[in-house]
Design an enzyme around this catalytic site. Structure first.
Site, PDB file in Angstrom:
ATOM      1  N   HIS A 200     -19.091  22.604 -57.935  1.00 58.19           N
ATOM      2  CA  HIS A 200     -19.912  23.060 -59.077  1.00 58.19           C
ATOM      3  C   HIS A 200     -19.053  23.269 -60.324  1.00 58.19           C
ATOM      4  O   HIS A 200     -19.380  24.117 -61.160  1.00 58.19           O
ATOM      5  CB  HIS A 200     -20.632  24.377 -58.771  1.00 58.19           C
ATOM      6  CG  HIS A 200     -21.464  24.355 -57.534  1.00 58.19           C
ATOM      7  ND1 HIS A 200     -22.826  24.193 -57.551  1.00 58.19           N
ATOM      8  CD2 HIS A 200     -21.111  24.457 -56.231  1.00 58.19           C
ATOM      9  CE1 HIS A 200     -23.290  24.220 -56.313  1.00 58.19           C
ATOM     10  NE2 HIS A 200     -22.268  24.365 -55.490  1.00 58.19           N
ATOM     11  N   SER A 330      -5.088   8.460 -81.694  1.00 55.15           N
ATOM     12  CA  SER A 330      -5.854   8.874 -82.861  1.00 55.15           C
ATOM     13  C   SER A 330      -5.234   8.325 -84.126  1.00 55.15           C
ATOM     14  O   SER A 330      -4.017   8.234 -84.244  1.00 55.15           O
ATOM     15  CB  SER A 330      -5.904  10.396 -82.929  1.00 55.15           C
ATOM     16  OG  SER A 330      -6.413  10.821 -84.179  1.00 55.15           O
ATOM     17  N   LYS A 336      -1.517  12.210 -80.302  1.00 56.43           N
ATOM     18  CA  LYS A 336      -2.622  12.325 -79.350  1.00 56.43           C
ATOM     19  C   LYS A 336      -2.643  11.141 -78.375  1.00 56.43           C
ATOM     20  O   LYS A 336      -2.437  10.004 -78.767  1.00 56.43           O
ATOM     21  CB  LYS A 336      -3.939  12.362 -80.132  1.00 56.43           C
ATOM     22  CG  LYS A 336      -5.142  12.798 -79.338  1.00 56.43           C
ATOM     23  CD  LYS A 336      -6.209  13.306 -80.313  1.00 56.43           C
ATOM     24  CE  LYS A 336      -7.599  13.368 -79.715  1.00 56.43           C
ATOM     25  NZ  LYS A 336      -7.675  13.911 -78.385  1.00 56.43           N
ATOM     26  N   GLU A 343     -12.180   5.708 -69.802  1.00 57.81           N
ATOM     27  CA  GLU A 343     -13.342   5.499 -70.669  1.00 57.81           C
ATOM     28  C   GLU A 343     -13.874   4.069 -70.521  1.00 57.81           C
ATOM     29  O   GLU A 343     -15.078   3.847 -70.403  1.00 57.81           O
ATOM     30  CB  GLU A 343     -12.977   5.798 -72.124  1.00 57.81           C
ATOM     31  CG  GLU A 343     -12.761   7.295 -72.359  1.00 57.81           C
ATOM     32  CD  GLU A 343     -12.075   7.615 -73.678  1.00 57.81           C
ATOM     33  OE1 GLU A 343     -11.957   6.719 -74.538  1.00 57.81           O
ATOM     34  OE2 GLU A 343     -11.656   8.780 -73.846  1.00 57.81           O
TER      35      GLU A 343
END
Lengths: 379, 133
Positions: A200, A330, A336, A343
């Site tokens: 959960h 980025s 970054k 993805e």
């Protein structure tokens, strides 16, 4: 359009030849090997940019070669036509002439003009090899010789099954196996790393990182088994059923002989389907295969999402995993790094699930009486 | 309406278009995900240990020994007072340090394991117990 551009186009278009089919004459660009029916489809179905999958070109070359071999062995196809057809099919299988298949996906639902595209290109290439004029259909006729014992209605689905089975066995399965092996290797390497389990999305009892990742490799092992199971139906070919599954205009024994040739050429266990009516009126085997792709996509979606979550950070996230820094993440935030591979993989998974919806609608179900009535009621 | 009509399915180009597309993108996706992510992924051992050390759910191993209700009190007490599980357990006096260390061992908890044979706690602090009720 600029005048000079128009002139250039006119010059190109002026270089044409006449091709004939049963409806009459059609102008075809002189440097193309396709004939009248391909040209008609190209004009009537210039829809979007989706071309017929390139995998179908190879699959059809295998099928036409197998059919020519079976017909020649049965003394139906003469030596010269057989030799030329096989030669051209081998050229296609070696990667030649693939630019001679310009037709779009969004055409007749039977794929008839794609079959004719194949027949016409083979016939015209045979003309070149034999020194006869393009479009003469001599010594190899697109329908009488290249399409001998076949209909689009049994050859197109057979080519679909060949394309699917060959690409699943030669491309998809090895790629999934390699991913499985890489994940399993990490799992073995990490057997002693005890980490927090989560259910959960909340803290749970401990688990090892190796156990967690063995779950991922286990999912892929199950998916590989499912792919093997799904292929069983795809190995049953419609070829020999001709127009409606009865086998009209195919010699007795052609179906079995051609399937055996296809099995030999692909080294896959293709057989002639025991019931041609079922494999021509429906393509349940492809629906099942696509459903298996969906299951695999669900596993990949889960794996990609889990790894992306465990690697989130580096300072304000779970940060349990450190993933490779493949590229700057980025354009504005220096330093970054993002989980871009996860993805891409999860986007692929979503697309595959969407593709499966289309296959499900396009596929299999034969209409029951009630469904036919419903269909009639639909506006 | 799904499916084809009568003797022949007429959605064939649509079907093979989508099937070939699925095969291609999943093949390439699996290859790239393996090469550019899985093979280079490393565990952050420091973070992983930190989370395990601070975990409250390790209390689960105590449940067969002191009962679910008492174990639950330890977890809630640790959470409410920002303590480690061990500090909370000792504070509540449900187990000794030695017993806690023997039973609550994360390495034992990753396989079938039921802790048993613990002596009743001797340093039970009634006052704290009352407070937590």
């Amino acid at each position: 359009m600029a005048e000079s551009e128009k002139n250039t186009r006119r010059d190109l278009i002026s270089d044409i030849r006449k091709e004939m089919d049963s409806l009459g004459e059609v102008n075809v660009p002189a440097d193309k090997l396709w004939g009248a029916q391909t040209q008609r489809s190209l004009e009537h179905f210039s829809i979007g940019k989706d071309l017929m999958p390139r995998e179908m070109i190879t699959a059809y070359a295998i099928l036409k070669k197998a059919a020519a071999n079976a017909n020649h062995a049965g003394n139906r196809l003469n030596d010269q036509a057989h030799r030329l057809i096989v030669h051209v099919c081998d050229e296609i299988l070696n990667g030649q002439h693939h630019d001679m298949f310009p037709l779009h996906v969004w055409m007749t639902g039977s794929g008839t003009q794609f079959n004719m595209n194949v027949n016409e290109v083979i016939s015209n290439r045979c003309c070149q090899l034999a020194g006869t004029p393009l479009g003469s259909k001599k010594p190899v006729h697109p329908n009488d010789h290249v399409n001998m014992s076949q209909s689009s209605n049994d050859s197109f689905p057979s080519a679909m099954y060949i394309a699917a089975a060959v690409n699943v066995t030669q491309r998809l399965i090895p790629a999934v196996k390699a991913l499985h092996d890489a994940i399993a290797a990490k799992s073995s390497e990490w057997t002693d790393i005890v980490k927090i389990g989560r259910t959960h999305m909340q803290d749970a009892t401990p688990i090892t990182l190796g156990q967690e990742w063995s779950g991922y490799s286990g999912m892929l092992a199950d998916d590989l088994e499912r792919l093997d199971d799904a292929l069983k139906g795809v190995f049953r070919l419609a070829l020999g059923g001709t127009a409606v599954g009865t086998g009209i205009n195919a010699a007795p024994g052609f179906a079995e002989a051609a399937a055996a040739e296809i099995a030999k050429l692909t080294r896959l266990p293709f057989v002639s389907a025991p019931n041609k009516f079922s494999v021509q009126s429906a393509h349940d085997a492809l629906v099942q295969l696509s459903g298996t792709f969906r299951t695999l996509a669900v596993s990949l979606y889960k794996i990609g999402n889990d790894i992306r979550l465990m690697s989130c950070g580096p300072r304000a996230g779970f940060a349990e995993l450190m993933i490779p820094e493949n590229e700057p993440g980025s354009s504005i935030m220096p330093g970054k790094v993002n989980p871009t591979q996860a993805e891409a993989l999860t986007m692929i998974a979503v697309q595959v699930m969407a593709n499966d919806v289309a296959v499900g609608f396009g596929g299999a179900r034969r209409l029951s009486r009630d469904e036919r009535l419903q269909a009639a009621d639909d506006p | 309406m799904p499916g084809g009509y009568l003797e022949m399915n007429v959605y064939k180009p649509l079907m093979i278009h989508n099937i070939a597309h699925s095969i291609t993108i999943m093949t390439d996706g699996c290859i790239n995900f393996r090469k550019f992510l899985v093979e280079g992924t490393r565990p952050n051992l420091k973070k992983i240990k930190e989370y395990v050390d601070r975990s409250l759910m390790l209390v689960t191993a105590l449940a067969p020994v002191i009962g679910y209700d008492e174990a639950s009190k330890i977890a809630h007490y640790a959470m409410d007072n920002d303590l480690t599980l061990k500090a909370a357990a000792l504070k509540l006096g449900f187990v000794t340090e030695q017993e806690f260390d023997r039973v609550v061992d994360p390495a034992k908890m990753v396989a079938p394991y039921v802790a048993t044979g613990i002596e009743p706690a001797k340093t039970s602090d009634r006052r704290v117990k009352e407070q937590t009720r």
